[in-house]
Write a protein that holds these residues in place. Structure first.
Motif, mmCIF file in Angstrom:
data_model
loop_
_atom_site.group_PDB
_atom_site.id
_atom_site.type_symbol
_atom_site.label_atom_id
_atom_site.label_comp_id
_atom_site.label_asym_id
_atom_site.label_seq_id
_atom_site.Cartn_x
_atom_site.Cartn_y
_atom_site.Cartn_z
ATOM 1 N N CYS A 1 0.719 -1.246 -0.126
ATOM 2 C CA CYS A 1 -0.014 0.000 0.115
ATOM 3 C C CYS A 1 0.689 1.333 -0.062
ATOM 4 O O CYS A 1 1.809 1.348 0.688
ATOM 5 C CB CYS A 1 -0.887 -0.058 1.181
ATOM 6 S SG CYS A 1 -2.037 1.364 1.330
ATOM 7 N N ILE A 2 0.443 2.267 -0.909
ATOM 8 C CA ILE A 2 1.340 3.666 -0.823
ATOM 9 C C ILE A 2 0.310 4.724 -0.232
ATOM 10 O O ILE A 2 0.586 5.907 -0.525
ATOM 11 C CB ILE A 2 1.796 3.856 -2.424
ATOM 12 C CG1 ILE A 2 0.495 3.785 -3.432
ATOM 13 C CG2 ILE A 2 2.836 2.884 -2.710
ATOM 14 C CD1 ILE A 2 0.984 4.326 -4.717
ATOM 15 N N ALA A 3 -0.787 4.315 0.331
ATOM 16 C CA ALA A 3 -1.802 5.363 1.022
ATOM 17 C C ALA A 3 -2.175 6.208 0.041
ATOM 18 O O ALA A 3 -2.488 7.430 0.264
ATOM 19 C CB ALA A 3 -0.821 5.891 2.011
ATOM 20 N N CYS A 4 -2.540 5.817 -1.287
ATOM 21 C CA CYS A 4 -3.114 6.780 -2.148
ATOM 22 C C CYS A 4 -4.516 7.041 -1.932
ATOM 23 O O CYS A 4 -5.039 8.136 -2.557
ATOM 24 C CB CYS A 4 -3.003 5.919 -3.694
ATOM 25 S SG CYS A 4 -4.066 4.614 -3.901
ATOM 26 N N GLY A 5 -5.289 6.284 -1.253
ATOM 27 C CA GLY A 5 -6.659 6.611 -1.048
ATOM 28 C C GLY A 5 -7.866 6.247 -1.927
ATOM 29 O O GLY A 5 -8.850 6.318 -1.579
ATOM 30 N N LEU A 6 -7.281 5.512 -2.860
ATOM 31 C CA LEU A 6 -8.285 5.127 -4.040
ATOM 32 C C LEU A 6 -9.372 4.016 -3.367
ATOM 33 O O LEU A 6 -10.505 4.156 -3.766
ATOM 34 C CB LEU A 6 -7.551 4.449 -5.176
ATOM 35 C CG LEU A 6 -7.313 5.618 -6.205
ATOM 36 C CD1 LEU A 6 -6.426 4.805 -7.434
ATOM 37 C CD2 LEU A 6 -8.289 6.217 -6.788
ATOM 38 N N CYS A 7 -9.158 3.329 -2.726
ATOM 39 C CA CYS A 7 -9.844 2.182 -2.120
ATOM 40 C C CYS A 7 -10.854 2.765 -1.476
ATOM 41 O O CYS A 7 -11.936 2.259 -1.748
ATOM 42 C CB CYS A 7 -9.116 0.831 -1.459
ATOM 43 S SG CYS A 7 -8.212 1.480 0.116
ATOM 44 N N LEU B 1 -15.081 -4.748 -5.920
ATOM 45 C CA LEU B 1 -14.420 -5.258 -7.157
ATOM 46 C C LEU B 1 -13.924 -4.185 -7.876
ATOM 47 O O LEU B 1 -12.669 -4.123 -8.366
ATOM 48 C CB LEU B 1 -15.602 -5.966 -8.226
ATOM 49 C CG LEU B 1 -16.135 -7.044 -7.756
ATOM 50 C CD1 LEU B 1 -17.176 -7.618 -8.689
ATOM 51 C CD2 LEU B 1 -14.841 -8.236 -7.694
ATOM 52 N N GLU B 2 -14.377 -2.943 -7.946
ATOM 53 C CA GLU B 2 -13.949 -1.753 -8.485
ATOM 54 C C GLU B 2 -12.628 -1.206 -7.555
ATOM 55 O O GLU B 2 -11.443 -0.918 -8.280
ATOM 56 C CB GLU B 2 -14.572 -0.599 -8.484
ATOM 57 C CG GLU B 2 -15.744 -0.516 -9.647
ATOM 58 C CD GLU B 2 -15.148 -0.799 -10.752
ATOM 59 O OE1 GLU B 2 -14.315 0.251 -11.170
ATOM 60 O OE2 GLU B 2 -15.430 -1.456 -11.809
ATOM 61 N N ALA B 3 -12.923 -1.137 -6.325
ATOM 62 C CA ALA B 3 -11.473 -0.943 -5.372
ATOM 63 C C ALA B 3 -10.350 -1.831 -5.692
ATOM 64 O O ALA B 3 -9.331 -1.320 -5.801
ATOM 65 C CB ALA B 3 -12.065 -0.982 -3.999
ATOM 66 N N VAL B 4 -10.557 -3.140 -5.895
ATOM 67 C CA VAL B 4 -9.472 -4.126 -6.098
ATOM 68 C C VAL B 4 -8.999 -3.673 -7.632
ATOM 69 O O VAL B 4 -7.453 -3.813 -7.690
ATOM 70 C CB VAL B 4 -10.079 -5.680 -6.090
ATOM 71 C CG1 VAL B 4 -8.901 -6.426 -6.412
ATOM 72 C CG2 VAL B 4 -10.515 -5.803 -4.521
ATOM 73 N N LYS B 5 -9.890 -3.483 -8.492
ATOM 74 C CA LYS B 5 -9.269 -3.386 -9.750
ATOM 75 C C LYS B 5 -8.384 -2.311 -10.028
ATOM 76 O O LYS B 5 -7.456 -2.039 -10.592
ATOM 77 C CB LYS B 5 -10.548 -3.463 -10.723
ATOM 78 C CG LYS B 5 -10.206 -3.338 -12.237
ATOM 79 C CD LYS B 5 -11.676 -3.167 -12.859
ATOM 80 C CE LYS B 5 -11.690 -1.884 -13.664
ATOM 81 N NZ LYS B 5 -13.145 -1.844 -14.367
ATOM 82 N N ASN B 6 -8.785 -1.007 -9.048
ATOM 83 C CA ASN B 6 -7.904 0.273 -9.449
ATOM 84 C C ASN B 6 -6.777 0.484 -8.272
ATOM 85 O O ASN B 6 -6.389 1.436 -8.290
ATOM 86 C CB ASN B 6 -9.170 1.328 -9.208
ATOM 87 C CG ASN B 6 -10.140 1.244 -10.750
ATOM 88 O OD1 ASN B 6 -9.510 1.502 -11.435
ATOM 89 N ND2 ASN B 6 -11.521 0.869 -10.197
ATOM 90 N N CYS B 7 -6.733 -0.450 -7.626
ATOM 91 C CA CYS B 7 -5.760 -0.283 -6.829
ATOM 92 C C CYS B 7 -4.536 -0.539 -7.406
ATOM 93 O O CYS B 7 -3.944 -1.514 -8.243
ATOM 94 C CB CYS B 7 -5.476 -1.542 -5.547
ATOM 95 S SG CYS B 7 -4.345 -1.371 -4.459
ATOM 96 N N PRO B 8 -3.412 0.637 -7.581
ATOM 97 C CA PRO B 8 -2.300 0.676 -8.368
ATOM 98 C C PRO B 8 -1.039 -0.243 -7.940
ATOM 99 O O PRO B 8 -0.432 -0.476 -8.653
ATOM 100 C CB PRO B 8 -1.812 2.084 -8.361
ATOM 101 C CG PRO B 8 -2.504 2.542 -7.034
ATOM 102 C CD PRO B 8 -3.551 2.011 -6.805
#
Length: 67
Positions: free
Chosen positions: A10-16, A51-58
């Motif tokens: 985790c890079i703490a980007c906040g997307l999830c 599913l979107e959170a998982v898919k978009n985690c960089p």
């Protein structure tokens, strides 16, 4: 489905958290589940937001464990 967190990635980007309320952050910004600070795996019903959170985690710090 089972969701697994890999905090080391985790890079703490906040997307999830923007995609799903299932996720929250420790004080340092690293991902955790909203209702359990220490749990790294959680069995949940399949949902589009997760599913979107998982898919978009960089960094792939969130994965669906299909085992």
């Amino acid at each position: 489905m089972k969701i697994r967190l890999i905090p080391e990635r985790c890079i703490a980007c906040g997307l999830c958290q923007t995609y799903s309320e299932l996720f929250d952050y420790h004080d340092n910004g690293i991902v955790r589940f909203f209702d359990d600070r220490e749990q790294l795996e959680k069995e949940i019903p399949c949902s589009e937001d997760v599913l979107e959170a998982v898919k978009n985690c960089p960094t792939r710090a969130l994965i669906i464990d299909e085992s």
